[in-house]
Design an enzyme around this catalytic site. Structure first.
Site, PDB file in Angstrom:
ATOM      1  N   HIS A  34     -91.420  41.918 -13.089  1.00  0.00           N
ATOM      2  CA  HIS A  34     -91.125  41.440 -14.438  1.00  0.00           C
ATOM      3  C   HIS A  34     -90.081  40.336 -14.327  1.00  0.00           C
ATOM      4  CE1 HIS A  34     -87.543  43.855 -13.924  1.00  0.00           C
ATOM      5  NE2 HIS A  34     -88.270  44.958 -13.757  1.00  0.00           N
ATOM      6  N   GLY A  36     -86.996  40.307 -14.766  1.00  0.00           N
ATOM      7  CA  GLY A  36     -85.784  40.692 -14.021  1.00  0.00           C
ATOM      8  C   GLY A  36     -85.950  40.364 -12.544  1.00  0.00           C
ATOM      9  N   HIS A  37     -87.083  40.777 -11.974  1.00  0.00           N
ATOM     10  CA  HIS A  37     -87.339  40.465 -10.562  1.00  0.00           C
ATOM     11  C   HIS A  37     -87.387  38.941 -10.350  1.00  0.00           C
ATOM     12  CE1 HIS A  37     -89.505  44.490 -10.844  1.00  0.00           C
ATOM     13  NE2 HIS A  37     -88.682  44.705  -9.837  1.00  0.00           N
ATOM     14  N   ASP A 153     -79.395  48.221 -11.111  1.00  0.00           N
ATOM     15  CA  ASP A 153     -79.216  49.412 -10.275  1.00  0.00           C
ATOM     16  C   ASP A 153     -77.810  49.332  -9.682  1.00  0.00           C
ATOM     17  OD1 ASP A 153     -82.119  50.672 -10.067  1.00  0.00           O
ATOM     18  OD2 ASP A 153     -82.315  48.504 -10.027  1.00  0.00           O
ATOM     19  N   SER A 188     -87.635  46.920 -16.830  1.00  0.00           N
ATOM     20  CA  SER A 188     -87.899  47.863 -15.745  1.00  0.00           C
ATOM     21  C   SER A 188     -89.398  47.984 -15.578  1.00  0.00           C
ATOM     22  CB  SER A 188     -87.314  49.238 -16.098  1.00  0.00           C
ATOM     23  OG  SER A 188     -87.860  50.232 -15.254  1.00  0.00           O
TER      24      SER A 188
END
Ligand code: AMP
Length: 289
Positions: A34, A36-37, A153, A188
């Site tokens: 997504h 975020g990655h 994380d 996530s």
């Protein structure tokens, strides 16, 4: 973009690429990518520069999932992931299966003994041992100059910084800010597994963190702040609160009394069968933000 499946293939590629002035930057992921990655891939490119190489790994690591956790149902879509990585200009992806990674005779583990036992380590025993061991293996296989991990994380980032320091791994660890959906929910891979009503309820995590951030400069104690956050989460009937912790943002040590230093609020909650985490660093006085 090179797609590699074996340790030998990615090692050979990296050996070819490892030249002075061409940094190798690794972004480990479990796939089902997504935004975020993708933000991590962009940071990796910045760190690598035009000369350097960005390597992404996609591996749903079985050893970091406990019995009864969601290893089997973890979402996967490799073809889509490869398209997204290609579009970001990633140079190589390492996407092995478990048999290509783990020797059945393996008996060595890496563990940050204290950090692995606390917070998420309590909820998911063995999780951080699995994470530290696979990240060590990826570092040894790829030998990157730098690696990027998300602050999403938070404890994982602390585990990786600690093991890199303790074992003199010589890999620069770069943290990347949390990317969120428009309603605040932290991105996530697991979000797609939320039932519609749970998807609508899940932004309560971010709302609770917003409230806490606003309250932090008021001289409030850690325990009162924690009670407020917990009450906000518990007011959402679809949330099963797993943990609410306030720790020193740098060391993750427990804190008590009025906040005097930056603190991190760490949340874990389940919505149906989906386990979500979120966190925020808050500051005791506005001028420190
Ligand atoms: P995962 O695929 O969940 O193992 O995540 C791979 C990397 O992406 C980890 O370093 C995560 O912390 C990071 N990551 C996951 N979600 C986000 C997010 N919403 N924002 C920033 N980084 C993230």
């Amino acid at each position: 973009m090179h797609i590699t499946r074996t340790k030998t293939d990615i090692r050979e590629l990296c050996a070819e690429w490892r030249q002075p002035g061409t940094p190798l930057v690794l972004v480990p992921t479990m796939g089902f990518l997504h935004e975020g990655h993708l933000s991590l891939m962009r940071l990796a490119r910045q760190r690598a520069g035009v000369q350097g190489r960005v390597i992404a790994s996609i591996f749903v690591n079985p050893t970091q999932f406990g019995p009864g956790e969601d290893f089997d149902s973890y979402p996967r879509d490799e073809a889509r992931d490869f398209d997204l990585l290609r579009a970001e200009g990633v140079d190589a992806v390492f996407a092995p299966d478990a048999a290509a990674i783990y020797d059945p005779q393996a008996q060595t583990i890496v563990e940050t003994t204290e950090l692995a036992k606390t917070l998420i380590g309590k909820l998911r025993p063995g999780h951080f041992r699995g994470v530290a061991t696979i990240v060590t293996k990826l570092f040894n296989i790829i030998r990157p100059d730098a690696a990027i991990f998300g602050e999403k994380d938070y404890q994982q980032l602390a585990v990786i910084r600690t093991m890199t320091r303790d074992l003199d791994m010589g890999v620069e660890i770069i943290g990347a800010p949390i990317q969120r959906e428009a309603d605040g929910l932290a991105m996530s891979s697991r979000n797609v597994r939320l039932a519609p009503a749970d998807r609508a309820a899940a932004p309560v995590l971010a709302r609770a963190l917003d409230q806490a951030e606003a309250m932090a400069p008021s001289g409030i104690t850690a325990s009162r702040l924690r009670s407020h956050v917990r009450a906000t989460l518990e007011a959402e009937p679809r949330a099963r609160v797993q943990s609410v912790d306030i720790r020193d943002a740098g060391t993750l040590d427990t804190i008590s009394g009025p906040l005097t230093r930056p603190a991190v609020i760490l949340l874990a909650a389940s919505f149906g069968k989906v386990f979500l985490i979120d966190n925020r660093v808050v500051h005791p006085s506005p001028e420190e933000t």
